[in-house]
Scaffold this active site. Structure first.
Site, PDB file in Angstrom:
ATOM      1  N   VAL A  65       0.943  -1.566   0.203  1.00 19.16           N
ATOM      2  CA  VAL A  65      -0.104   0.168  -0.071  1.00 19.16           C
ATOM      3  C   VAL A  65       0.517   1.363   0.372  1.00 19.16           C
ATOM      4  CG1 VAL A  65      -1.452   0.731   1.376  1.00 19.16           C
ATOM      5  CG2 VAL A  65      -1.953  -1.325   1.047  1.00 19.16           C
ATOM      6  N   TYR A  66       2.191   1.048   0.998  1.00 18.35           N
ATOM      7  CA  TYR A  66       2.750   2.452   0.748  1.00 18.35           C
ATOM      8  C   TYR A  66       3.294   2.779  -0.882  1.00 18.35           C
ATOM      9  CZ  TYR A  66       7.233   5.289   1.820  1.00 18.35           C
ATOM     10  OH  TYR A  66       7.492   6.430   1.814  1.00 18.35           O
ATOM     11  N   LYS A 149      27.587   6.498  23.701  1.00 18.09           N
ATOM     12  CA  LYS A 149      28.607   7.731  23.093  1.00 18.09           C
ATOM     13  C   LYS A 149      28.217   6.523  21.803  1.00 18.09           C
ATOM     14  CE  LYS A 149      32.898   9.302  22.950  1.00 18.09           C
ATOM     15  NZ  LYS A 149      32.906   9.294  21.334  1.00 18.09           N
ATOM     16  N   ARG A 170      31.466  16.962  10.716  1.00 19.55           N
ATOM     17  CA  ARG A 170      31.499  17.542  12.109  1.00 19.55           C
ATOM     18  C   ARG A 170      33.065  18.767  11.044  1.00 19.55           C
ATOM     19  NH1 ARG A 170      35.539  17.505  15.890  1.00 19.55           N
ATOM     20  NH2 ARG A 170      34.947  18.437  17.587  1.00 19.55           N
ATOM     21  N   GLU A 206      24.291  11.388  15.396  1.00 20.29           N
ATOM     22  CA  GLU A 206      25.250  10.664  14.805  1.00 20.29           C
ATOM     23  C   GLU A 206      24.889   9.563  13.050  1.00 20.29           C
ATOM     24  OE1 GLU A 206      29.034   9.467  15.583  1.00 20.29           O
ATOM     25  OE2 GLU A 206      27.904  11.380  16.642  1.00 20.29           O
ATOM     26  N   LYS A 352      34.510   6.494  28.569  1.00 18.10           N
ATOM     27  CA  LYS A 352      35.004   5.134  27.859  1.00 18.10           C
ATOM     28  C   LYS A 352      34.973   3.476  27.730  1.00 18.10           C
ATOM     29  CE  LYS A 352      36.402   6.777  23.770  1.00 18.10           C
ATOM     30  NZ  LYS A 352      36.836   7.090  21.945  1.00 18.10           N
ATOM     31  N   CYS A 443      43.064 -24.055  -5.146  1.00 15.35           N
ATOM     32  CA  CYS A 443      42.530 -24.070  -3.387  1.00 15.35           C
ATOM     33  C   CYS A 443      43.076 -25.338  -2.380  1.00 15.35           C
ATOM     34  CB  CYS A 443      40.990 -24.992  -4.015  1.00 15.35           C
ATOM     35  SG  CYS A 443      39.410 -25.052  -3.047  1.00 15.35           S
ATOM     36  N   CYS A 459      38.640 -19.733  -5.875  1.00 20.87           N
ATOM     37  CA  CYS A 459      39.315 -21.037  -6.673  1.00 20.87           C
ATOM     38  C   CYS A 459      37.885 -21.323  -7.594  1.00 20.87           C
ATOM     39  CB  CYS A 459      38.444 -22.471  -5.344  1.00 20.87           C
ATOM     40  SG  CYS A 459      38.158 -23.721  -5.782  1.00 20.87           S
ATOM     41  N   CYS A 465      34.413 -28.336  -5.016  1.00 18.34           N
ATOM     42  CA  CYS A 465      34.856 -27.786  -4.082  1.00 18.34           C
ATOM     43  C   CYS A 465      34.173 -28.362  -3.207  1.00 18.34           C
ATOM     44  CB  CYS A 465      35.607 -27.121  -3.932  1.00 18.34           C
ATOM     45  SG  CYS A 465      36.271 -26.096  -3.069  1.00 18.34           S
TER      46      CYS A 465
END
Length: 711
Positions: A65-66, A149, A170, A206, A352, A443, A459, A465
């Site tokens: 619908v969106y 953070k 920034r 951020e 931190k 390989c 490979c 394989c």
């Protein structure tokens, strides 16, 4: 104030918010005035749906619908030239830029003082209390607000009268790169604010790439033969600096906001800046700006330290990377009294987490083989603690990375670990060996020659394989391929180690007696797997192709190939030029398909499958100009059918139809099983949509040459 207390569109006034109609009149029949009215309503509704989906994770409508609302808005803006700068349709990305311009920030984006010990945090608290007492505040009234953070890319976003106008990195804190067009494409960042914002609002946030999206995006890069990003932060930073906004729009970026840089209002008296840092987060909610839910207002610094410890324990469970917590004085007046140094505010501190790097010795280097044959070298390490986790292995990415690092067994290297991303080696810190590790020419698993493609190695053994085979069998059994229930990774490994499956066709030589002799198998589980395999002996061609695991060929491309060529032999014989005639198949995908089918081991596997009676059904009436039998029809399913609903939806989609979850004027048939939902029946009556029971549905499919129920 709750997270949903304001909205972009009032359902009582905007018909496209709750249960929106999508049976639109043709665009050509509208007057310009009518088109403008409808486009205005649609923009507001799409903004609301974007917010509910990306920010609140509580969508009001389903994706189909969106998509119809969005497509209608695009059509109106295109036909009547109604596009606006803040329209949600701008999210697809604009024209590529020649370079990133530099812009000055509305307010300085300062750093934050930080430390890694509780003692450093307590010293911060002592400085704050002393500063507040000197300024005439009662230190006993001090409260802190704590938040994660984020380990992403810091960004400034500016709104004028609620409209998005600027975004900048920034940079040096005074000036940054203008990334307005790139950030515009991020779905969670609104083009227009909700509620009652100030005339000018500059916010700091951020940009990040969610961990699950990062892993999925990296897997896509590997499948395309591109180097994966080292970690989510690099992925976000590298993406945001792309000059082509369309590239940014195609990558899964998200954002959190955590600070107000500027709040200016002249006439709007109700738009008053919050008096606390905690209150700013409530304002973000009101304006529709995404923010983390992990906010806590604490009584003292010891509670802030405890918040950091709890957050550290939860760190690995979060879907975004963090490298600590930020502790802020809550009262904004107190913050202004404390002021800032030339580089950092005196009222905030980053506590931190332990560093996620360490130094250790390379014990050995092994080479892993992926499903597509890509070879990835891995450093086997002297175990070392990195951020509280013992690490003994780290990726070296590819042969070119090894050559660039000059790394070899015995060298001392730095290990970097970010979140739950595989650790990697960014540098050699002490060279203790001669030269670099020599990448093998064959390989290490099957002995087939290794082929180089730029910095990557593959490979050439294909399905011959064993390592590729194991992944190939898992892929064959996936739900979106052959859907073999009971054939998960552990059982595939067990079958290969027992010598029962040494090629994909060997699956169809298995007997119940073979399986029942293995540990963990019973007679019933053995017979169930044999029955599940037998049910896939005549699969639809598109599922057969999807199951082969051809690089760059997913379910959609497999369906397009099946419809275009009709049968397997025609596809096997098609050259690259013929393959490029298929919708969505460009030169790179065509080359990938042709290379796969030209592989000796892959051809042998396909032949072996067919010899054992596994032969895909041809698509009737297929061809270059053919349309699938259900092309253009839209189905909705309700109630219980003889098969799972998603299998019913997959069946009609495989034959060209759309399967949606809600009934509208665009629906052609409502298929009602036992105990159908009343609302869908009522919607069908309202929209004059025919309602078929399962028997009538089977008859309809039979008229189009489609068997029901599906095998």
């Amino acid at each position: 104030m709750t997270r949903s207390s304001t909205s972009h569109a009032d359902p009582a006034e905007n018909p496209y918010v709750e249960e929106p109609p999508t049976d639109f009149d043709p665009v050509a029949e509208l007057s310009r005035e009518a088109a403008e009215r409808q486009a205005t309503l649609l923009r507001a509704a799409v903004r609301e749906h974007d917010h509910r989906y990306y920010v609140e994770a509580d969508p009001l409508i389903d994706d189909a619908v969106y998509d119809r609302l969005y497509a209608r808005l695009e059509a109106l803006e295109r036909e009547f030239d109604l596009a606006t700068d803040d329209s949600p349709t701008r999210r697809v990305g604009g024209e590529p830029l020649d370079e990133l311009e530099t812009v000055e920030h509305v307010a300085p984006m300062r750093s934050i003082d930080n430390g890694k010990t509780a003692e450093a945090v307590r010293e911060f608290d002592e400085r704050v209390r002393s500063g507040l007492e000197t300024a005439g505040f009662d230190p006993d009234d001090l409260r802190y607000v704590c938040e994660p953070k984020f380990d992403g890319l810091s960004i400034e976003v500016v709104y004028e009268n609620g409209r998005y106008v600027l975004a900048a990195t920034r940079g040096d804190g005074i000036e940054g790169d203008d990334v307005t067009e790139q950030v515009r494409t991020i779905p969670s960042i609104p083009g227009r604010l909700r509620g009652d914002p100030p005339e000018t609002l500059a916010v700091r946030g951020e940009i990040y790439m969610p961990r699950d999206a990062f892993e999925a995006h990296n897997e896509e890069r590997r499948e395309r033969g591109e180097d994966p990003f080292a970690n989510p932060r690099n992925a976000a930073a590298g993406t945001l600096r792309q000059l082509d906004p369309a590239v940014v729009a195609d990558r899964p970026l998200d954002a959190f906001f955590f600070d107000v840089l500027a709040w200016e209002e002249v006439q709007n008296a109700s738009a008053t800046r919050p008096t606390t840092n905690r209150g700013q987060f409530d304002a973000f909610d009101a304006f529709g700006l995404p923010r983390t839910d992990r906010i806590e207002l604490v009584e003292d610094i010891e509670a802030a330290i405890a918040y950091r410890d709890r957050t550290g324990e939860d760190r690995e469970t979060l879907n975004y990377a963090i490298d600590g917590v930020v502790i802020k004085v809550n009262d904004r007046v107190a913050c202004e009294a404390l002021g800032s140094t030339s580089r950092a505010p005196r009222w905030a501190f980053a506590y931190k987490f332990p560093p996620r790097t360490a130094t250790t010795t390379v014990r050995g280097i092994t080479v892993q083989v992926g499903r597509t044959g890509r070879l990835t070298p891995v450093a086997e390490l002297e175990p070392v603690d990195v951020g509280g986790v013992t690490v003994s292995r780290a990726t070296l990415h590819n042969p070119a990375e090894i050559e660039g690092l000059g790394v070899n067994v015995g060298d001392r290297v730095r290990i970097y670990r970010a979140g739950d991303v595989i650790p990697y080696v960014p540098e050699v810190v002490e060279k203790r060996s001669e030269g670099s590790y020599e990448f093998p020419e064959t390989c290490p698993v099957c002995g087939a020659p290794i082929e180089r493609d730029g910095p990557l190695a593959f490979c050439s053994g294909g399905l011959g394989c064993p390592e590729q085979l194991e992944r190939a069998v898992e892929h064959w059994a996936r739900r979106d391929a052959l859907d073999v229930e009971g054939l998960g990774p552990e059982r595939v490994e067990q079958l290969r180690e027992a010598g029962l499956v040494e090629s994909l066709p060997d699956l169809y030589d298995l007997t119940a007696a073979d399986l029942a002799s293995l540990e963990g198998w019973g007679e019933t589980s053995a017979e169930n797997l044999i029955d599940a395999l037998d049910a896939t002996r005549n699969p639809p061609l598109d599922r057969f192709l999807a199951g082969l695991g051809i690089p760059d060929v997913g379910a959609t491309t497999a369906r397009a190939l099946a419809t275009h060529f009709g049968d397997l032999d025609a596809l096997l014989d098609a050259d690259e030029a013929a393959l490029r005639e298929v919708d969505d198949v460009g030169p790179e995908v065509a080359a990938s398909i042709r290379t796969f089918f030209d592989g000796e081991e892959n051809r042998a596997a396909i032949a072996g499958l067919r010899e054992r009676g596994v032969d895909p059904e041809p698509v009737e009436g297929a061809g270059e100009d053919a349309s699938p039998p259900l092309d253009g029809l839209t189905f909705v399913f309700t109630g219980s059918l003889s098969v799972a609903r998603n299998d019913a939806q997959a069946t009609v989609e495989r034959h060209g139809a759309n399967a949606t979850s809600s009934v509208s004027g665009n629906t052609d048939y409502l298929i009602a099983g036992e105990n159908p939902g009343r609302s869908k029946r009522e919607d069908a009556d309202t929209n004059d949509v025919p309602v078929l029971d399962e028997a009538a549905f089977a008859d309809l499919l039979a008229d189009h040459g489609i068997d029901w129920p599906p095998a």
